[in-house]
Write a protein that holds these residues in place. Sequence first.
Motif, PDB file in Angstrom:
ATOM      1  N   GLY A 107     -21.400  33.060 -18.222  1.00 36.85           N
ATOM      2  CA  GLY A 107     -21.988  31.910 -18.423  1.00 36.85           C
ATOM      3  C   GLY A 107     -22.345  30.716 -17.224  1.00 36.85           C
ATOM      4  O   GLY A 107     -22.674  29.453 -17.441  1.00 36.85           O
ATOM      5  N   VAL A 108     -22.364  31.269 -16.120  1.00 36.67           N
ATOM      6  CA  VAL A 108     -22.735  30.470 -14.870  1.00 36.67           C
ATOM      7  C   VAL A 108     -24.151  30.456 -14.802  1.00 36.67           C
ATOM      8  O   VAL A 108     -25.180  31.381 -15.080  1.00 36.67           O
ATOM      9  N   ASP A 109     -24.630  29.240 -14.613  1.00 33.93           N
ATOM     10  CA  ASP A 109     -26.041  28.998 -14.343  1.00 33.93           C
ATOM     11  C   ASP A 109     -26.605  29.538 -12.788  1.00 33.93           C
ATOM     12  O   ASP A 109     -26.173  29.166 -11.832  1.00 33.93           O
ATOM     13  N   THR A 110     -27.533  30.494 -12.848  1.00 38.12           N
ATOM     14  CA  THR A 110     -27.957  31.313 -11.749  1.00 38.12           C
ATOM     15  C   THR A 110     -29.375  30.831 -11.390  1.00 38.12           C
ATOM     16  O   THR A 110     -30.078  31.613 -10.640  1.00 38.12           O
ATOM     17  N   GLN A 111     -29.876  30.063 -11.886  1.00 35.98           N
ATOM     18  CA  GLN A 111     -31.646  29.540 -11.699  1.00 35.98           C
ATOM     19  C   GLN A 111     -31.769  29.351 -10.212  1.00 35.98           C
ATOM     20  O   GLN A 111     -33.020  29.440  -9.991  1.00 35.98           O
ATOM     21  N   TYR A 112     -31.017  28.957  -9.545  1.00 38.56           N
ATOM     22  CA  TYR A 112     -31.258  28.321  -8.184  1.00 38.56           C
ATOM     23  C   TYR A 112     -30.788  29.269  -7.161  1.00 38.56           C
ATOM     24  O   TYR A 112     -30.811  28.883  -6.013  1.00 38.56           O
TER      25      TYR A 112
END
Length: 341
Positions: free
Chosen positions: A74-79
């Motif tokens: 569930g970690v945001d990896t978009q960057y």
Amino acid sequence: MSKKVVTFGEIMMRLQTPDYQRFVQAKSFDVVYGGGEANVAISLANFGLDAVFVTKLPKNLIGDACRNEIRKYGVDTQYIARGGERLGIYFVEKGASQRASNVIYDRANSSIATAKSGDFDWKKIFEGAEWFHFTGITPAISDSAAELCLEACKAAKEAGVTVSCDLNFRKKLWTSEKANRVMSGLMPYVDVVIANEEDAETVFGIKAKETDITSGHLSDEGYKDVCKQLVEKFGFKKVAITLRESLSASVNNWSGLLYDGQGFYKSKKYNITIVDRVGGGDSFGAGLIYSLMNGFSMQDTIEFAVAASCLKHTIEGDVNLVSVDEVKNLMKGDGSGRVQR
């Protein structure tokens, strides 16, 4: 809407010998992915926060596998930037009883070590964020990584974001002299600092009195003095110290101390039979961040952080896969390990 936390650093492939084997015995390695700031992000995502992990990964299938592993929690990896030569690797030989664990790094010229200014849009990354976390491992990787850390800290401060740092000195990555020079330049941007029995001494020359980490003897009063000196030197709002009494590689006593500039708060002490201690400090950092962001009292903050990291020591791999409720149950005194039916 959940609270947003940004972490920045290196994630690596961890290759570990199975069943406590020594490197010279092993014919295979178990594969997991981990790294200080990634471990914190995953813990915070498990606790229900909006966790964003920023790094640079190679643009190949190994980079994809690593990114997907982070995303599944569930970690945001978009960057996450893509490019560079390779993913860093570290080899782990787990110790037992009187035999210490051993770590060998193979991380030279990793994608994050060669990342440059411009790979990350910090202004965009910090939009809506409340907290930024990094460790002393990241600026130790390379001079360019240290410059990126400084860039990120400055952007975080401009965005009004609280900044925390786990000193995490690694003697296999740099000397105490270089760590002192680089970390001293980053500390003015830090609000909350985390250290262990050795970090304050090896990085800043601040030693706890009446303490011998080799024998396992730690002095509470000595560490209270360390906390005061750190605040006087850098103006931190809070200092947290993990206190590990290493009775052997398999059994540790584990507790923590928190100083807010006015008072000291000591947690209860846990006697842990260790499954995997790698990532223990990261799980403490995540517990501390979660507690402070959610307005816990100072005593409950240090109790939550220590209980969370106590549980991590019972889990294989780098990351702490526990819920807030499980941590709170241990805080309340349920450390029996009885089957939950």
